[in-house]
Design an enzyme around this catalytic site. Sequence first.
Site, short mmCIF file in Angstrom:
data_model
loop_
_atom_site.label_atom_id
_atom_site.label_comp_id
_atom_site.label_asym_id
_atom_site.label_seq_id
_atom_site.Cartn_x
_atom_site.Cartn_y
_atom_site.Cartn_z
N LYS A 80 0.85 -1.19 0.00
CA LYS A 80 0.00 0.00 0.00
C LYS A 80 0.89 1.23 0.00
CE LYS A 80 -3.64 2.08 2.93
NZ LYS A 80 -4.48 1.83 4.13
N SER A 156 -9.15 2.48 3.69
CA SER A 156 -8.26 3.12 2.73
C SER A 156 -7.33 2.16 2.00
CB SER A 156 -7.41 4.18 3.47
OG SER A 156 -6.57 3.55 4.44
N SER A 180 -9.39 0.43 8.06
CA SER A 180 -8.91 0.48 6.68
C SER A 180 -8.37 -0.84 6.14
CB SER A 180 -7.82 1.55 6.55
OG SER A 180 -8.39 2.83 6.67
#
Length: 491
Positions: A80, A156, A180
């Site tokens: 990520k 996220s 997230s």
Amino acid sequence: MTLAMGWDEWAAHDATALAARVRGGELTPAELAAQAAAAIAMTNPALGAVVEVFDDLVADPLSGGLNAEGPFAGVPYLMKDLGPTLKGRLQEMGSLLMRGNRASADSYLAGRIRGAGLNIMGRTTTPEFGCCSSAENPAVYVTRNPWDTGYTTNGSSAGTAAVVAAGVLPISHATDGGGSIRIPAGATGNIGLKPSRGVFSIAPHASDLTGLVSIQGCHTRTVRDTAAFVDSCRGGAPGEFMPYWTADEPYAELIGRDPRPLRIALSHEWGDYRAVPHFVQELERAGRLLESLGHHVEWALPQLDFRAAFAAQTTCYISNFAQTVNNLIAQRGLERPPEDLVEPVNIRIWEAGLNTSYTERARMQAVFNTTSRAFGEFFESWDIILTPITALPTPRIGTTEYLTISDNPSVLDWFGNLWRNFAYTPLSNLCGIPAISLPLGEQESGLPLGIQAQARQANDGLLLQLAAQVERAIGGRWNGGRKPDVHVTRA
């Protein structure tokens, strides 16, 4: 280019199975990397999930410092674009402000991931600074849900959710400051564990105490892959503020045994927040499955002041994100976030939170304490609390009210709107307790619906044990055996 596997065969392998074939001499890390790169090329135009592929680590995975003898033996992995840094690689945090930003050093966890034998071969999408529910700013990128590209993945950990669900690769990095890891896992049909505090290090730039609510993790499609990731990547760096704990036995072994009969509480009424009726039905259906496995299931809820808890969580986010933005603009010699480079809500968060007082933070910490004690008391009588992963259906692409490109002038109202949908995940971050999203439900739109299980501090192993028991009971057919519309096997 001839690939080592057909797509049906590739998608049928989890990371553990791929690693076993590498160790058996049937496949090489380079062949796995080439297959993953081809999968990205095939799916990314529809998904917008991968920011960059590191071509050098596709061509020669061993050049990146991975430990070929590690348990994952060269399995491809994407990071990520937020959190752990990779020396010399871009980390742009979903932000125009951070375009071209290169890390000067590896983070501690990046070294653990490579040591586990994972080949970090690219970056996945995230909303700006990880501060909203979807990676969805047309000026940066728009990440779409592989089950139906008219919907978001939530966030996220948006890109990671999409690529794991689409069969691009079996495991990818995620982070969780309020849901997230779990929320996007729930919307895309992946397994997403938020571990307890004291499991994954966020050194050197923060710690579990200075970061307070944020935690690292991954998305997978099998429980054993999640267990192996935790086993091989956990542990504190030198100078941690708190001891990092270890489990009594490796989770990879623990999950081979069913848990004892558990007392499991169902809940969806968290203070002012309620799940839509269909989600309640899906929660009840999951409860019946657990009852059939010998567990005691009934409705129950921790006794705490939910309004105070969410207000404290909001104070934490506003003040934390304000400092994040302030640190980033200070590095660039700027006095305030430029309106053409930072999204509007993040600018408002910076304005609202920059001068948060010690007194305000002390009040926040006091509520963190009382909330954590209330959950602790609850877990004296209950082993697990089960909720839907969200209260409301996954939004369609273009639903700006949840995004940091929103025109909402009030930061407090913007966060309050988030809680109406994402009510069930943040308090486990506040308390530092483990929670996992399991792909057991289905939304009326046809998207997956994760069912979340939470447990007391350091009972991560129990969550994985329960997840593995469920996985065996359903024959490994998470999501009812369905596959997304965008998937490597549908190419």
